[in-house]
Write an enzyme that holds these catalytic residues in place. Structure first.
Site, mmCIF file in Angstrom:
data_model
loop_
_atom_site.group_PDB
_atom_site.id
_atom_site.type_symbol
_atom_site.label_atom_id
_atom_site.label_comp_id
_atom_site.label_asym_id
_atom_site.label_seq_id
_atom_site.Cartn_x
_atom_site.Cartn_y
_atom_site.Cartn_z
ATOM 1 N N ASN A 10 46.519 54.574 1.070
ATOM 2 C CA ASN A 10 46.103 54.041 -0.237
ATOM 3 C C ASN A 10 46.021 55.090 -1.353
ATOM 4 O O ASN A 10 45.741 54.737 -2.498
ATOM 5 C CB ASN A 10 44.757 53.291 -0.131
ATOM 6 N N ASN A 73 43.655 65.127 2.790
ATOM 7 C CA ASN A 73 42.814 64.017 2.340
ATOM 8 C C ASN A 73 43.144 62.844 3.251
ATOM 9 O O ASN A 73 44.140 62.154 3.047
ATOM 10 C CB ASN A 73 43.055 63.637 0.878
ATOM 11 N N HIS A 79 37.138 58.734 8.325
ATOM 12 C CA HIS A 79 35.888 58.161 8.842
ATOM 13 C C HIS A 79 36.061 57.623 10.258
ATOM 14 O O HIS A 79 35.075 57.322 10.931
ATOM 15 C CB HIS A 79 35.404 57.020 7.935
ATOM 16 N N ASP A 86 42.696 64.672 16.691
ATOM 17 C CA ASP A 86 43.339 65.325 17.842
ATOM 18 C C ASP A 86 44.644 65.996 17.432
ATOM 19 O O ASP A 86 44.960 67.088 17.906
ATOM 20 C CB ASP A 86 43.614 64.301 18.953
ATOM 21 N N GLU A 97 39.422 69.745 4.538
ATOM 22 C CA GLU A 97 39.339 68.303 4.264
ATOM 23 C C GLU A 97 39.019 68.117 2.781
ATOM 24 O O GLU A 97 38.150 68.805 2.236
ATOM 25 C CB GLU A 97 38.244 67.674 5.133
ATOM 26 N N HIS A 99 38.341 65.323 -0.500
ATOM 27 C CA HIS A 99 38.132 63.966 -1.032
ATOM 28 C C HIS A 99 37.985 64.058 -2.541
ATOM 29 O O HIS A 99 37.296 64.954 -3.048
ATOM 30 C CB HIS A 99 36.877 63.320 -0.434
ATOM 31 N N LEU A 100 38.586 63.124 -3.227
ATOM 32 C CA LEU A 100 38.444 63.074 -4.682
ATOM 33 C C LEU A 100 37.022 62.706 -5.071
ATOM 34 O O LEU A 100 36.447 63.259 -6.011
ATOM 35 C CB LEU A 100 39.409 62.032 -5.267
ATOM 36 N N SER A 101 36.462 61.726 -4.355
ATOM 37 C CA SER A 101 35.116 61.245 -4.665
ATOM 38 C C SER A 101 34.092 61.979 -3.803
ATOM 39 O O SER A 101 34.449 62.603 -2.795
ATOM 40 C CB SER A 101 35.033 59.733 -4.395
ATOM 41 N N ARG A 110 31.179 55.941 4.584
ATOM 42 C CA ARG A 110 31.997 57.046 4.064
ATOM 43 C C ARG A 110 31.336 58.405 4.288
ATOM 44 O O ARG A 110 31.955 59.447 4.127
ATOM 45 C CB ARG A 110 32.279 56.866 2.573
HETATM 46 C C1 DQA Z 1 38.785 59.294 -0.295
HETATM 47 C C2 DQA Z 1 37.423 58.738 0.148
HETATM 48 C C3 DQA Z 1 37.603 57.734 1.287
HETATM 49 O O1 DQA Z 1 36.337 57.204 1.662
HETATM 50 C C4 DQA Z 1 38.481 56.578 0.836
HETATM 51 O O2 DQA Z 1 38.708 55.698 1.914
HETATM 52 C C5 DQA Z 1 39.758 57.030 0.208
HETATM 53 C C6 DQA Z 1 39.739 58.190 -0.682
HETATM 54 C C7 DQA Z 1 38.618 60.236 -1.500
HETATM 55 O O3 DQA Z 1 39.563 60.996 -1.756
HETATM 56 O O4 DQA Z 1 37.587 60.211 -2.186
HETATM 57 O O5 DQA Z 1 40.790 56.394 0.362
HETATM 58 O O6 DQA Z 1 39.334 60.057 0.763
#
Ligand code: DQA
Length: 150
Positions: A10, A73, A79, A86, A97, A99-101, A110
């Site tokens: 996504n 990402n 999650h 693995d 790792e 994450h944007l948010s 999350r």
């Molecule tokens: C995300 C945070 C995840 O919880 C979410 O499912 C995403 C984007 C982020 O970059 O903030 O698709 O990985």
């Protein structure tokens, strides 16, 4: 020095998906900024996005011998996906790792990452800038391991 960037499910919708959480920068623009940032830092960078767990794992396999580390990402797979964990662990290269948010400030599901435990570190909450911060974190880690001069 070569870094690979893995974008999970996504994230191809960035720009139109929930801008309050993710900002309004598209994935194409994020990859462009990363490529520019990599060039400035004198490293090679490759990036890949898929909506499919197995395809992401196949890409890790295909690239693992030719990269020094990853920015990952995992999107929602972070999650839940022990398979992705693995694959990254088996590849044996360091990853950050991303994450944007700020996932810790959102829905409880999350707040759990199955990858963080084996990551060098986690960068979250800075929208598109998270990736560049993560790149610097990964490079600092590689330099401290003596890999930066290779
Ligand atoms: C995300 C945070 C995840 O919880 C979410 O499912 C995403 C984007 C982020 O970059 O903030 O698709 O990985």
């Amino acid at each position: 020095m070569r870094v690979a960037v893995l974008h999970g499910p996504n994230l191809d919708l960035l720009g139109r998906r929930d801008p309050a959480q993710y900002g309004d920068v598209t994935l194409v623009e994020i990859d462009r900024r990363l490529s520019e940032g990599a060039e400035r830092r004198g490293i090679d960078l490759i990036a890949f996005q898929s909506n499919h767990e197995g395809v992401l794992i196949d890409w890790i396999r295909a690239t693992m011998d030719g990269v020094d580390g990853w920015l990952v990402n995992p999107a929602a797979l972070g999650h839940t996906s022990y398979a992705l964990r693995d694959a990254l662990e088996a590849a044996g290269k360091p990853f950050v790792e991303v994450h944007l948010s700020n996932v810790l400030a959102r829905e409880p599901f999350r707040g759990r990452s199955v990858l963080a435990e084996i990551a060098v570190g986690v960068v979250m909450g800075f929208r598109a800038e998270s990736y560049l911060l993560a790149l610097d974190g990964l490079l600092a880690h590689l330099a401290s391991c003596g890999r930066a001069d290779e």
